[in-house]
Design a protein around this motif. Structure first.
Motif, PDB file in Angstrom:
ATOM      1  N   TYR A  82      -3.891  -7.312  -6.901  1.00  0.00           N
ATOM      2  CA  TYR A  82      -4.515  -6.354  -5.981  1.00  0.00           C
ATOM      3  C   TYR A  82      -4.026  -6.572  -4.555  1.00  0.00           C
ATOM      4  O   TYR A  82      -3.742  -5.610  -3.834  1.00  0.00           O
ATOM      5  CB  TYR A  82      -6.034  -6.478  -6.052  1.00  0.00           C
ATOM      6  N   TRP A  83      -3.925  -7.814  -4.140  1.00  0.00           N
ATOM      7  CA  TRP A  83      -3.421  -8.102  -2.795  1.00  0.00           C
ATOM      8  C   TRP A  83      -1.975  -7.627  -2.636  1.00  0.00           C
ATOM      9  O   TRP A  83      -1.609  -7.063  -1.602  1.00  0.00           O
ATOM     10  CB  TRP A  83      -3.519  -9.596  -2.515  1.00  0.00           C
ATOM     11  N   LEU A  84      -1.148  -7.873  -3.660  1.00  0.00           N
ATOM     12  CA  LEU A  84       0.246  -7.415  -3.600  1.00  0.00           C
ATOM     13  C   LEU A  84       0.317  -5.894  -3.509  1.00  0.00           C
ATOM     14  O   LEU A  84       1.101  -5.341  -2.718  1.00  0.00           O
ATOM     15  CB  LEU A  84       1.005  -7.898  -4.830  1.00  0.00           C
ATOM     16  N   ALA A  85      -0.490  -5.207  -4.330  1.00  0.00           N
ATOM     17  CA  ALA A  85      -0.484  -3.743  -4.328  1.00  0.00           C
ATOM     18  C   ALA A  85      -0.968  -3.198  -2.985  1.00  0.00           C
ATOM     19  O   ALA A  85      -0.383  -2.252  -2.434  1.00  0.00           O
ATOM     20  CB  ALA A  85      -1.374  -3.215  -5.452  1.00  0.00           C
ATOM     21  N   THR A  86      -2.023  -3.782  -2.444  1.00  0.00           N
ATOM     22  CA  THR A  86      -2.541  -3.327  -1.154  1.00  0.00           C
ATOM     23  C   THR A  86      -1.536  -3.567  -0.044  1.00  0.00           C
ATOM     24  O   THR A  86      -1.277  -2.682   0.786  1.00  0.00           O
ATOM     25  CB  THR A  86      -3.866  -4.056  -0.826  1.00  0.00           C
ATOM     26  N   ALA A  87      -0.948  -4.765  -0.015  1.00  0.00           N
ATOM     27  CA  ALA A  87       0.049  -5.085   1.014  1.00  0.00           C
ATOM     28  C   ALA A  87       1.255  -4.152   0.904  1.00  0.00           C
ATOM     29  O   ALA A  87       1.788  -3.681   1.919  1.00  0.00           O
ATOM     30  CB  ALA A  87       0.489  -6.535   0.874  1.00  0.00           C
ATOM     31  N   GLY A  88       1.679  -3.876  -0.341  1.00  0.00           N
ATOM     32  CA  GLY A  88       2.814  -2.972  -0.526  1.00  0.00           C
ATOM     33  C   GLY A  88       2.518  -1.571  -0.034  1.00  0.00           C
ATOM     34  O   GLY A  88       3.364  -0.934   0.611  1.00  0.00           O
ATOM     35  N   TYR A  89       1.316  -1.103  -0.309  1.00  0.00           N
ATOM     36  CA  TYR A  89       0.957   0.247   0.113  1.00  0.00           C
ATOM     37  C   TYR A  89       0.832   0.333   1.634  1.00  0.00           C
ATOM     38  O   TYR A  89       1.249   1.327   2.251  1.00  0.00           O
ATOM     39  CB  TYR A  89      -0.345   0.681  -0.567  1.00  0.00           C
ATOM     40  N   ILE A  90       0.279  -0.696   2.242  1.00  0.00           N
ATOM     41  CA  ILE A  90       0.179  -0.727   3.709  1.00  0.00           C
ATOM     42  C   ILE A  90       1.581  -0.722   4.317  1.00  0.00           C
ATOM     43  O   ILE A  90       1.844  -0.016   5.300  1.00  0.00           O
ATOM     44  CB  ILE A  90      -0.613  -1.968   4.164  1.00  0.00           C
ATOM     45  N   ALA A  91       2.500  -1.514   3.742  1.00  0.00           N
ATOM     46  CA  ALA A  91       3.866  -1.581   4.257  1.00  0.00           C
ATOM     47  C   ALA A  91       4.565  -0.228   4.154  1.00  0.00           C
ATOM     48  O   ALA A  91       5.248   0.209   5.100  1.00  0.00           O
ATOM     49  CB  ALA A  91       4.655  -2.644   3.487  1.00  0.00           C
ATOM     50  N   ILE A  92       4.384   0.463   3.023  1.00  0.00           N
ATOM     51  CA  ILE A  92       4.995   1.790   2.850  1.00  0.00           C
ATOM     52  C   ILE A  92       4.441   2.766   3.887  1.00  0.00           C
ATOM     53  O   ILE A  92       5.195   3.544   4.505  1.00  0.00           O
ATOM     54  CB  ILE A  92       4.745   2.306   1.419  1.00  0.00           C
ATOM     55  N   ASP A  93       3.129   2.746   4.087  1.00  0.00           N
ATOM     56  CA  ASP A  93       2.511   3.636   5.079  1.00  0.00           C
ATOM     57  C   ASP A  93       2.960   3.306   6.491  1.00  0.00           C
ATOM     58  O   ASP A  93       3.128   4.194   7.337  1.00  0.00           O
ATOM     59  CB  ASP A  93       0.982   3.550   4.986  1.00  0.00           C
ATOM     60  N   ALA A  94       3.148   2.024   6.769  1.00  0.00           N
ATOM     61  CA  ALA A  94       3.581   1.610   8.109  1.00  0.00           C
ATOM     62  C   ALA A  94       4.989   2.123   8.398  1.00  0.00           C
ATOM     63  O   ALA A  94       5.272   2.640   9.497  1.00  0.00           O
ATOM     64  CB  ALA A  94       3.531   0.091   8.229  1.00  0.00           C
ATOM     65  N   LEU A 278       1.437   5.002  -6.065  1.00  0.00           N
ATOM     66  CA  LEU A 278       2.813   5.026  -5.545  1.00  0.00           C
ATOM     67  C   LEU A 278       3.675   5.971  -6.362  1.00  0.00           C
ATOM     68  O   LEU A 278       4.435   6.781  -5.802  1.00  0.00           O
ATOM     69  CB  LEU A 278       3.398   3.614  -5.572  1.00  0.00           C
ATOM     70  N   ILE A 279       3.577   5.906  -7.687  1.00  0.00           N
ATOM     71  CA  ILE A 279       4.380   6.772  -8.553  1.00  0.00           C
ATOM     72  C   ILE A 279       4.006   8.238  -8.321  1.00  0.00           C
ATOM     73  O   ILE A 279       4.887   9.108  -8.229  1.00  0.00           O
ATOM     74  CB  ILE A 279       4.174   6.384 -10.031  1.00  0.00           C
ATOM     75  N   ILE A 280       2.718   8.519  -8.241  1.00  0.00           N
ATOM     76  CA  ILE A 280       2.279   9.899  -8.009  1.00  0.00           C
ATOM     77  C   ILE A 280       2.810  10.413  -6.679  1.00  0.00           C
ATOM     78  O   ILE A 280       3.251  11.565  -6.567  1.00  0.00           O
ATOM     79  CB  ILE A 280       0.736   9.989  -8.064  1.00  0.00           C
ATOM     80  N   ARG A 281       2.790   9.561  -5.680  1.00  0.00           N
ATOM     81  CA  ARG A 281       3.308   9.945  -4.358  1.00  0.00           C
ATOM     82  C   ARG A 281       4.779  10.376  -4.452  1.00  0.00           C
ATOM     83  O   ARG A 281       5.188  11.375  -3.860  1.00  0.00           O
ATOM     84  CB  ARG A 281       3.157   8.740  -3.419  1.00  0.00           C
ATOM     85  N   ILE A 282       5.566   9.630  -5.208  1.00  0.00           N
ATOM     86  CA  ILE A 282       6.995   9.945  -5.370  1.00  0.00           C
ATOM     87  C   ILE A 282       7.173  11.212  -6.197  1.00  0.00           C
ATOM     88  O   ILE A 282       7.943  12.115  -5.837  1.00  0.00           O
ATOM     89  CB  ILE A 282       7.725   8.759  -6.033  1.00  0.00           C
ATOM     90  N   VAL A 283       6.441  11.304  -7.311  1.00  0.00           N
ATOM     91  CA  VAL A 283       6.571  12.446  -8.222  1.00  0.00           C
ATOM     92  C   VAL A 283       6.180  13.744  -7.531  1.00  0.00           C
ATOM     93  O   VAL A 283       6.852  14.777  -7.690  1.00  0.00           O
ATOM     94  CB  VAL A 283       5.719  12.226  -9.492  1.00  0.00           C
ATOM     95  N   VAL A 284       5.124  13.725  -6.740  1.00  0.00           N
ATOM     96  CA  VAL A 284       4.663  14.931  -6.047  1.00  0.00           C
ATOM     97  C   VAL A 284       5.751  15.455  -5.107  1.00  0.00           C
ATOM     98  O   VAL A 284       6.030  16.666  -5.066  1.00  0.00           O
ATOM     99  CB  VAL A 284       3.360  14.644  -5.272  1.00  0.00           C
ATOM    100  N   VAL A 285       6.406  14.555  -4.378  1.00  0.00           N
ATOM    101  CA  VAL A 285       7.474  14.976  -3.459  1.00  0.00           C
ATOM    102  C   VAL A 285       8.638  15.578  -4.236  1.00  0.00           C
ATOM    103  O   VAL A 285       9.186  16.627  -3.859  1.00  0.00           O
ATOM    104  CB  VAL A 285       7.953  13.781  -2.613  1.00  0.00           C
ATOM    105  N   LEU A 286       9.013  14.940  -5.349  1.00  0.00           N
ATOM    106  CA  LEU A 286      10.154  15.434  -6.135  1.00  0.00           C
ATOM    107  C   LEU A 286       9.855  16.791  -6.769  1.00  0.00           C
ATOM    108  O   LEU A 286      10.677  17.712  -6.695  1.00  0.00           O
ATOM    109  CB  LEU A 286      10.508  14.416  -7.224  1.00  0.00           C
ATOM    110  N   VAL A 287       8.679  16.923  -7.384  1.00  0.00           N
ATOM    111  CA  VAL A 287       8.334  18.171  -8.078  1.00  0.00           C
ATOM    112  C   VAL A 287       8.171  19.318  -7.088  1.00  0.00           C
ATOM    113  O   VAL A 287       8.536  20.464  -7.377  1.00  0.00           O
ATOM    114  CB  VAL A 287       7.052  17.984  -8.919  1.00  0.00           C
ATOM    115  N   GLN A 288       7.647  19.023  -5.905  1.00  0.00           N
ATOM    116  CA  GLN A 288       7.447  20.068  -4.901  1.00  0.00           C
ATOM    117  C   GLN A 288       8.774  20.722  -4.501  1.00  0.00           C
ATOM    118  O   GLN A 288       8.814  21.897  -4.140  1.00  0.00           O
ATOM    119  CB  GLN A 288       6.762  19.475  -3.670  1.00  0.00           C
ATOM    120  N   HIS A 289       9.870  19.957  -4.608  1.00  0.00           N
ATOM    121  CA  HIS A 289      11.170  20.491  -4.192  1.00  0.00           C
ATOM    122  C   HIS A 289      12.001  21.029  -5.351  1.00  0.00           C
ATOM    123  O   HIS A 289      13.135  21.452  -5.157  1.00  0.00           O
ATOM    124  CB  HIS A 289      11.957  19.403  -3.448  1.00  0.00           C
ATOM    125  N   LEU A 290      11.432  21.036  -6.552  1.00  0.00           N
ATOM    126  CA  LEU A 290      12.135  21.637  -7.675  1.00  0.00           C
ATOM    127  C   LEU A 290      11.991  23.161  -7.634  1.00  0.00           C
ATOM    128  O   LEU A 290      10.973  23.678  -7.170  1.00  0.00           O
ATOM    129  CB  LEU A 290      11.564  21.113  -8.998  1.00  0.00           C
TER     130      LEU A 290
END
Length: 340
Positions: A82-94, A278-290
């Motif tokens: 959980y700490w790794l996932a939270t830190a990773g998500y904060i880093a991506i948002d930053a 994280l996966i949903i975030r990536i998939v949404v961007v990709l599908v939106q541009h199809l």
């Protein structure tokens, strides 16, 4: 030392619950997406299944563990990933200048890491940590704390724990409306689901799950689809309890076969739960541009989101979660064995 039992029924339910949550977040309303599911929130109730499972697993696997051992195992199982996932998500948002990162204070980030319930910096009326799926872990950690504390009561532990859960929910009803995030969390009727899991495990251990209990599986499954009509009352807790009881009873009477993929998804369910945002975030961007619209666009979004979340979650489980748990168990066990 006797090996702790592993239940296929519980692993299958973990898989179902994780996929329900992924589906729920994939069908979140988006202005550009054709989405007949946007008003159906049944997928969110996968978390309720997780809570019943948690009560079942803790009673089955940990009721005889010393308190220190129980706390160590739970922390190693839940906290590092959980700490790794939270830190990773904060880093991506930053890096991406995400609005959640810009709105978050140091206090909310620290509380997110320490499992302290608090209001979200953006969704200000909701008690959510920075990594939103982590809200359920605030409940999990509270339940673990109650389970550890009640160890002092020995044979009366189960009864006292159940009474405590009921009293907390009753207190929340008496004091309603509540405005403290701590009170809103620790008196929520959702905590009764842990108690239901404890009772199912107790009945299974005594061999008192009748064959008829397996029928609840077939009653509760369609009830999950109608759960939106049950919200607003504690009736919405029943399908998760029925599904768990039905699956366990089915296995108890040897009516459950091996499905390797479903078992693997169940094993990886915690990793899927924490990483699917994280996966949903990536998939949404990709599908939106199809160059797609309407039902084909929705089908591609759901298929790639579910498949991507499963594959990535399994990879995280095998390459990060399992090695990390082994390493921490080995290190802590070695420290405990060193001479004074």
């Amino acid at each position: 030392m006797t090996a702790k039992p592993r239940y296929l029924s519980i692993q299958y339910l973990r898989a179902v619950a994780a996929l329900m949550v992924v589906f729920h977040h994939l069908r979140d309303p988006k202005p550009w997406l054709y989405n007949p599911f946007e008003n159906f929130s049944f997928g969110a109730y996968g978390v309720e299944i997780f809570f019943v499972i948690s009560g079942f697993v803790i009673y089955t696997a940990a009721r005889q563990e010393p308190v220190g051992e129980f706390v160590r195992r739970r922390i190693i199982r839940v906290v590092p990933l959980y700490w790794l996932a939270t830190a990773g998500y904060i880093a991506i948002d930053a890096v991406s200048h995400g609005v959640a990162y810009q709105a978050a204070s140091l206090e909310t980030i620290v509380k997110s890491f320490l499992f302290i319930p608090h209001f979200h910096p953006l969704l200000t009326d909701q008690v959510l940590p920075y990594l939103i799926p982590g809200w359920s872990l605030n409940y999990e950690m509270f339940f673990y704390a109650l389970f550890a504390v009640t160890a002092a009561f020995g044979a009366y532990r189960l009864g006292i724990l159940l009474v405590l859960l009921v009293l907390l929910v009753a207190l929340g009803a008496l004091l309603s409306p509540l405005h403290s995030p701590l009170a809103l969390t620790y008196t929520n009727p959702l905590i009764l689901l842990f108690g239901a899991g404890l009772l199912i495990a107790y009945g299974e251990r005594l061999g008192r799950l009748p064959k008829a209990a397996a029928l609840l599986l077939f009653i509760s499954a369609p009830a999950v689809l109608a759960i939106d009509w049950l919200s607003g009352s504690m009736l919405h807790l029943l399908p998760a309890i029925g599904l768990t009881l039905g699956f366990v009873a089915l296995e108890h009477h040897r009516r459950l076969g091996e499905v390797p993929l479903l078992r693997l998804i169940g094993d990886a369910s915690y990793a899927i739960y924490l990483s699917h945002f994280l996966i949903i975030r990536i998939v949404v961007v990709l599908v939106q541009h199809l160059p797609l619209s309407g039902p084909p666009q929705l089908i591609i979004l759901l298929a790639t989101g579910l498949a991507g979340s499963i594959v990535f979650g399994i990879a995280v489980h095998l390459l990060v979660e399992k090695p990390l748990i082994r390493l921490l168990n080995r290190r802590l066990l070695r420290k405990r064995q060193l001479p004074a």
